[in-house]
Motif scaffolding. Sequence first.
Motif, PDB file in Angstrom:
ATOM      1  N   SER A 136      10.834  12.839   0.072  1.00 44.17           N
ATOM      2  CA  SER A 136      11.431  11.626   0.630  1.00 44.17           C
ATOM      3  C   SER A 136      11.237  11.560   2.141  1.00 44.17           C
ATOM      4  O   SER A 136      10.990  10.484   2.693  1.00 44.17           O
ATOM      5  CB  SER A 136      12.917  11.559   0.292  1.00 44.17           C
ATOM      6  N   ASP A 137      11.347  12.711   2.800  1.00 45.73           N
ATOM      7  CA  ASP A 137      11.137  12.747   4.253  1.00 45.73           C
ATOM      8  C   ASP A 137       9.734  12.287   4.625  1.00 45.73           C
ATOM      9  O   ASP A 137       9.543  11.557   5.597  1.00 45.73           O
ATOM     10  CB  ASP A 137      11.369  14.159   4.806  1.00 45.73           C
ATOM     11  N   VAL A 138       8.751  12.733   3.856  1.00 52.07           N
ATOM     12  CA  VAL A 138       7.367  12.339   4.137  1.00 52.07           C
ATOM     13  C   VAL A 138       7.223  10.824   4.011  1.00 52.07           C
ATOM     14  O   VAL A 138       6.667  10.162   4.898  1.00 52.07           O
ATOM     15  CB  VAL A 138       6.367  13.063   3.206  1.00 52.07           C
ATOM     16  N   PHE A 139       7.752  10.263   2.933  1.00 47.43           N
ATOM     17  CA  PHE A 139       7.613   8.812   2.748  1.00 47.43           C
ATOM     18  C   PHE A 139       8.478   8.027   3.737  1.00 47.43           C
ATOM     19  O   PHE A 139       8.104   6.929   4.147  1.00 47.43           O
ATOM     20  CB  PHE A 139       7.896   8.418   1.294  1.00 47.43           C
ATOM     21  N   ALA A 140       9.588   8.601   4.165  1.00 42.90           N
ATOM     22  CA  ALA A 140      10.399   7.940   5.195  1.00 42.90           C
ATOM     23  C   ALA A 140       9.625   7.861   6.511  1.00 42.90           C
ATOM     24  O   ALA A 140       9.679   6.846   7.214  1.00 42.90           O
ATOM     25  CB  ALA A 140      11.716   8.683   5.388  1.00 42.90           C
ATOM     26  N   ARG A 141       8.895   8.928   6.831  1.00 43.44           N
ATOM     27  CA  ARG A 141       8.075   8.923   8.049  1.00 43.44           C
ATOM     28  C   ARG A 141       6.965   7.879   7.969  1.00 43.44           C
ATOM     29  O   ARG A 141       6.637   7.231   8.960  1.00 43.44           O
ATOM     30  CB  ARG A 141       7.468  10.302   8.290  1.00 43.44           C
ATOM     31  N   LEU A 183      -1.042   7.310   7.485  1.00 38.85           N
ATOM     32  CA  LEU A 183      -2.021   7.890   6.581  1.00 38.85           C
ATOM     33  C   LEU A 183      -3.436   7.585   7.065  1.00 38.85           C
ATOM     34  O   LEU A 183      -3.716   6.460   7.462  1.00 38.85           O
ATOM     35  CB  LEU A 183      -1.871   7.316   5.175  1.00 38.85           C
ATOM     36  N   PRO A 184      -4.303   8.552   6.993  1.00 38.81           N
ATOM     37  CA  PRO A 184      -5.703   8.266   7.334  1.00 38.81           C
ATOM     38  C   PRO A 184      -6.327   7.436   6.210  1.00 38.81           C
ATOM     39  O   PRO A 184      -5.875   7.484   5.068  1.00 38.81           O
ATOM     40  CB  PRO A 184      -6.334   9.654   7.410  1.00 38.81           C
ATOM     41  N   GLU A 185      -7.327   6.689   6.535  1.00 34.47           N
ATOM     42  CA  GLU A 185      -7.997   5.870   5.519  1.00 34.47           C
ATOM     43  C   GLU A 185      -8.761   6.737   4.533  1.00 34.47           C
ATOM     44  O   GLU A 185      -8.834   6.423   3.356  1.00 34.47           O
ATOM     45  CB  GLU A 185      -8.919   4.849   6.187  1.00 34.47           C
ATOM     46  N   GLU A 186      -9.351   7.823   5.025  1.00 40.05           N
ATOM     47  CA  GLU A 186     -10.077   8.734   4.139  1.00 40.05           C
ATOM     48  C   GLU A 186      -9.125   9.787   3.597  1.00 40.05           C
ATOM     49  O   GLU A 186      -8.359  10.390   4.335  1.00 40.05           O
ATOM     50  CB  GLU A 186     -11.208   9.427   4.896  1.00 40.05           C
ATOM     51  N   ASN A 187      -9.163  10.000   2.314  1.00 42.65           N
ATOM     52  CA  ASN A 187      -8.381  11.044   1.635  1.00 42.65           C
ATOM     53  C   ASN A 187      -6.880  11.011   1.923  1.00 42.65           C
ATOM     54  O   ASN A 187      -6.301  12.026   2.321  1.00 42.65           O
ATOM     55  CB  ASN A 187      -8.929  12.429   1.974  1.00 42.65           C
ATOM     56  N   GLU A 198       0.826  -1.210   0.000  1.00 47.70           N
ATOM     57  CA  GLU A 198       0.000   0.000   0.000  1.00 47.70           C
ATOM     58  C   GLU A 198       0.859   1.258   0.000  1.00 47.70           C
ATOM     59  O   GLU A 198       0.561   2.222  -0.700  1.00 47.70           O
ATOM     60  CB  GLU A 198      -0.935   0.010   1.212  1.00 47.70           C
ATOM     61  N   LEU A 199       1.938   1.240   0.767  1.00 49.64           N
ATOM     62  CA  LEU A 199       2.858   2.375   0.816  1.00 49.64           C
ATOM     63  C   LEU A 199       3.514   2.579  -0.546  1.00 49.64           C
ATOM     64  O   LEU A 199       3.618   3.708  -1.029  1.00 49.64           O
ATOM     65  CB  LEU A 199       3.915   2.177   1.905  1.00 49.64           C
ATOM     66  N   GLU A 200       3.947   1.495  -1.161  1.00 50.52           N
ATOM     67  CA  GLU A 200       4.561   1.604  -2.485  1.00 50.52           C
ATOM     68  C   GLU A 200       3.575   2.167  -3.499  1.00 50.52           C
ATOM     69  O   GLU A 200       3.934   3.011  -4.321  1.00 50.52           O
ATOM     70  CB  GLU A 200       5.081   0.244  -2.950  1.00 50.52           C
ATOM     71  N   GLN A 201       2.340   1.718  -3.443  1.00 57.32           N
ATOM     72  CA  GLN A 201       1.321   2.218  -4.368  1.00 57.32           C
ATOM     73  C   GLN A 201       1.047   3.702  -4.112  1.00 57.32           C
ATOM     74  O   GLN A 201       0.912   4.479  -5.050  1.00 57.32           O
ATOM     75  CB  GLN A 201       0.029   1.409  -4.250  1.00 57.32           C
ATOM     76  N   GLN A 202       0.989   4.084  -2.849  1.00 56.27           N
ATOM     77  CA  GLN A 202       0.772   5.494  -2.515  1.00 56.27           C
ATOM     78  C   GLN A 202       1.937   6.334  -3.029  1.00 56.27           C
ATOM     79  O   GLN A 202       1.740   7.434  -3.540  1.00 56.27           O
ATOM     80  CB  GLN A 202       0.618   5.666  -0.998  1.00 56.27           C
ATOM     81  N   TYR A 203       3.131   5.806  -2.919  1.00 51.17           N
ATOM     82  CA  TYR A 203       4.329   6.487  -3.431  1.00 51.17           C
ATOM     83  C   TYR A 203       4.195   6.689  -4.937  1.00 51.17           C
ATOM     84  O   TYR A 203       4.388   7.790  -5.449  1.00 51.17           O
ATOM     85  CB  TYR A 203       5.570   5.658  -3.092  1.00 51.17           C
ATOM     86  N   ILE A 204       3.843   5.628  -5.644  1.00 48.57           N
ATOM     87  CA  ILE A 204       3.689   5.693  -7.102  1.00 48.57           C
ATOM     88  C   ILE A 204       2.601   6.704  -7.475  1.00 48.57           C
ATOM     89  O   ILE A 204       2.772   7.505  -8.392  1.00 48.57           O
ATOM     90  CB  ILE A 204       3.364   4.296  -7.682  1.00 48.57           C
ATOM     91  N   ASP A 205       1.494   6.669  -6.751  1.00 45.34           N
ATOM     92  CA  ASP A 205       0.354   7.537  -7.061  1.00 45.34           C
ATOM     93  C   ASP A 205       0.608   9.009  -6.731  1.00 45.34           C
ATOM     94  O   ASP A 205       0.095   9.890  -7.411  1.00 45.34           O
ATOM     95  CB  ASP A 205      -0.891   7.083  -6.299  1.00 45.34           C
ATOM     96  N   SER A 206       1.375   9.285  -5.697  1.00 46.79           N
ATOM     97  CA  SER A 206       1.462  10.647  -5.159  1.00 46.79           C
ATOM     98  C   SER A 206       2.789  11.355  -5.360  1.00 46.79           C
ATOM     99  O   SER A 206       2.847  12.580  -5.231  1.00 46.79           O
ATOM    100  CB  SER A 206       1.169  10.619  -3.655  1.00 46.79           C
ATOM    101  N   TYR A 207       3.847  10.631  -5.635  1.00 48.64           N
ATOM    102  CA  TYR A 207       5.187  11.223  -5.638  1.00 48.64           C
ATOM    103  C   TYR A 207       5.283  12.448  -6.549  1.00 48.64           C
ATOM    104  O   TYR A 207       5.750  13.506  -6.122  1.00 48.64           O
ATOM    105  CB  TYR A 207       6.242  10.183  -6.027  1.00 48.64           C
ATOM    106  N   GLN A 208       4.869  12.332  -7.802  1.00 56.00           N
ATOM    107  CA  GLN A 208       5.034  13.442  -8.752  1.00 56.00           C
ATOM    108  C   GLN A 208       4.245  14.684  -8.337  1.00 56.00           C
ATOM    109  O   GLN A 208       4.758  15.801  -8.429  1.00 56.00           O
ATOM    110  CB  GLN A 208       4.640  13.013 -10.172  1.00 56.00           C
TER     111      GLN A 208
END
Length: 165
Positions: free
Chosen positions: A38-43, A51-55, A7-17
């Motif tokens: 990178s800091d955000v994804f490291a956290r 991450l909250p489930e909603e939004n 899920e984290l990897e998918q969120q990274y792919i979806d949101s990084y750009q």
Amino acid sequence: MNVEKRELEQQYIDSYQRMLTVARLILKNEDEASDAVSDVFARLADGSMVLPEENPERYLMATIRNLCITRIRRMTLHERIERRLSLSEPTQASMASEREIAIEMIDYAEKTFSNQTWRIFQLRFDEGLLYREIAEQLGISEVTVYKHLAEALKKLKEKFNPTRR
């Protein structure tokens, strides 16, 4: 691979750009923008942020925006002026020249501004205080803070950029 990691990897792919674009716009520096994202994804990866489930996308965008703003607020006045002066990829010579201009601007401001204007200028740009916070700290109105800052910026523009007013 566990579900959370996928899920984290998918969120990274979806949101990084999108996050990187926001960070670039705020920080005006490619490396710092990339570091912030990178800091955000490291956290997220180390569990210090969840991450909250909603939004989750909205949460990530707000998080990157807030992180970038915090980084800018922590910069000194000198660093902020240097950042605003650089419009293209700096060379060593242009960086030295920009530093000299920034130092000259700060020296000019310190010598030219009234004591109160200089203090307000420092509180706003060195300490990152809001107009309301400056007004409360100095016991003056927000309008007075605005007038002092407007006058300070006008003097700096007249001295250092006389063709643009």
